[in-house]
Scaffold this motif. Structure first.
Motif, PDB file in Angstrom:
ATOM      1  N   ASP A  23      30.742  38.214  32.960  1.00 30.26           N
ATOM      2  CA  ASP A  23      31.650  38.620  31.894  1.00 30.26           C
ATOM      3  C   ASP A  23      33.094  38.283  32.271  1.00 30.26           C
ATOM      4  OD1 ASP A  23      33.540  41.020  30.817  1.00 30.26           O
ATOM      5  OD2 ASP A  23      31.950  40.555  29.368  1.00 30.26           O
ATOM      6  N   THR A  25      36.027  39.096  30.969  1.00 30.42           N
ATOM      7  CA  THR A  25      37.006  40.186  30.960  1.00 30.42           C
ATOM      8  C   THR A  25      36.881  41.040  32.205  1.00 30.42           C
ATOM      9  OG1 THR A  25      37.036  40.241  28.546  1.00 30.42           O
ATOM     10  CG2 THR A  25      37.828  42.203  29.700  1.00 30.42           C
ATOM     11  N   ARG A  26      35.650  41.382  32.571  1.00 26.16           N
ATOM     12  CA  ARG A  26      35.443  42.175  33.792  1.00 26.16           C
ATOM     13  C   ARG A  26      35.891  41.393  35.027  1.00 26.16           C
ATOM     14  NH1 ARG A  26      31.789  46.527  33.206  1.00 26.16           N
ATOM     15  NH2 ARG A  26      30.876  46.213  35.256  1.00 26.16           N
ATOM     16  N   ARG A  29      39.758  41.465  35.191  1.00 22.46           N
ATOM     17  CA  ARG A  29      40.202  42.786  35.657  1.00 22.46           C
ATOM     18  C   ARG A  29      39.973  42.936  37.151  1.00 22.46           C
ATOM     19  NH1 ARG A  29      37.062  45.925  30.874  1.00 22.46           N
ATOM     20  NH2 ARG A  29      38.623  45.718  29.205  1.00 22.46           N
ATOM     21  N   PRO A 193      36.330  51.170  36.870  1.00 23.28           N
ATOM     22  CA  PRO A 193      35.839  51.030  35.495  1.00 23.28           C
ATOM     23  C   PRO A 193      36.237  49.706  34.845  1.00 23.28           C
ATOM     24  CG  PRO A 193      36.654  53.252  35.832  1.00 23.28           C
ATOM     25  CD  PRO A 193      37.027  52.463  37.066  1.00 23.28           C
ATOM     26  N   GLY A 194      35.272  49.088  34.181  1.00 20.40           N
ATOM     27  CA  GLY A 194      35.525  47.844  33.460  1.00 20.40           C
ATOM     28  C   GLY A 194      35.653  46.628  34.342  1.00 20.40           C
ATOM     29  N   SER A 195      35.263  46.747  35.626  1.00 17.32           N
ATOM     30  CA  SER A 195      35.386  45.631  36.556  1.00 17.32           C
ATOM     31  C   SER A 195      34.122  45.528  37.409  1.00 17.32           C
ATOM     32  CB  SER A 195      36.598  45.835  37.479  1.00 17.32           C
ATOM     33  OG  SER A 195      36.320  46.824  38.466  1.00 17.32           O
TER      34      SER A 195
END
Length: 240
Positions: A23, A25-26, A29, A193-195
């Motif tokens: 992903d 975006t991850r 980040r 979170p999110g990574s």
């Protein structure tokens, strides 16, 4: 996980961010947050003071640039920090960061006010350029690269580093232990979170070397140092 699970490197593990299809975006980040993670755990301030500062001050005194190469530079946070530290000591700095992953370089190049030259390349590409008259570097570094490498790739990076550095090589990485694993699992929670920071960081620790394992893999003239409980350095000291 029991301590028995740390008796040897788990080289079968792969980090999620190394997947070309991961992903985006991850991944971004993760690369951006490495700037905070490395400040907290990688100890480059101490490494600079102990190993690089004397050379930086000599370059400042003789008016020649300090040339730094970062192999596997990722998002560039470590290299940019070293540039700032050397400039604070009065040195002019000529810095190059290389990484084969264009996704990492995109983050480095998006860093506001970045001062290094970032290139998509392997260390062997720069060794080949030496034959055309390209200049060598005063210092060659890497951060969290060694644990990604199998035996053949490790030997190549060490050999290339030796060829590219006219003075000093410092490769910094994690020292594998169950305590490092447990401490990271807890400490990384606010940033994760999110990574990929938690999953990949824990996998990195399990893939990492112990000093006793790494020392026999280093060429003559190199040494393993322990700048902290959870850190190790593969160092080829300054040449006269």
């Amino acid at each position: 996980m029991s301590t028995a699970g740390f008796a040897r490197r788990d080289t079968a593990l792969r980090e999620l961010m190394d997947d070309p299809a991961c992903d985006a975006t991850r991944l971004r980040r993760t690369l951006e947050r490495f700037a905070v993670v490395n400040r907290l755990v990688s100890g480059w301030g101490g490494v600079y003071r102990e190993h690089i500062r004397p050379l930086a001050r000599r370059r400042a005194a003789d008016g020649t640039p300090l040339r730094i190469l970062d192999i596997g530079c990722g998002g560039g946070d470590v290299l940019e920090r070293l540039i700032a530290l050397a400039r604070a000591d009065g040195a002019e700095v000529d810095a190059v960061g290389i990484d084969p992953d264009a996704r990492s370089l995109a983050v480095a190049l998006a860093r506001p006010g970045h001062r290094a030259d970032y290139r998509r390349a392997h260390s062997s590409d720069l060794v080949a350029e030496l034959a055309t008259g390209a200049a060598r570097f005063d210092v060659v570094i890497s951060n969290h690269v060694l644990h990604h490498l199998d035996d053949a790739a490790l030997a190549t990076v060490l050999r290339d580093s030796d060829a590219l550095a006219r003075s000093l090589v410092v490769h910094s990485d994690i020292a594998r232990s169950p305590v490092a694993y447990a401490a990271y699992a807890v400490g990384i929670t606010p940033l994760a979170p999110g990574s990929f920071l938690r999953t990949d960081g824990l996998r990195s620790i399990r893939r990492s070397w112990t000093p006793r394992e790494l020392a026999p893999a280093l060429p003559a003239g190199w040494q393993v140092l322990r700048p902290g409980r959870f850190r190790l350095l593969a160092v080829r000291g300054e040449r006269p």
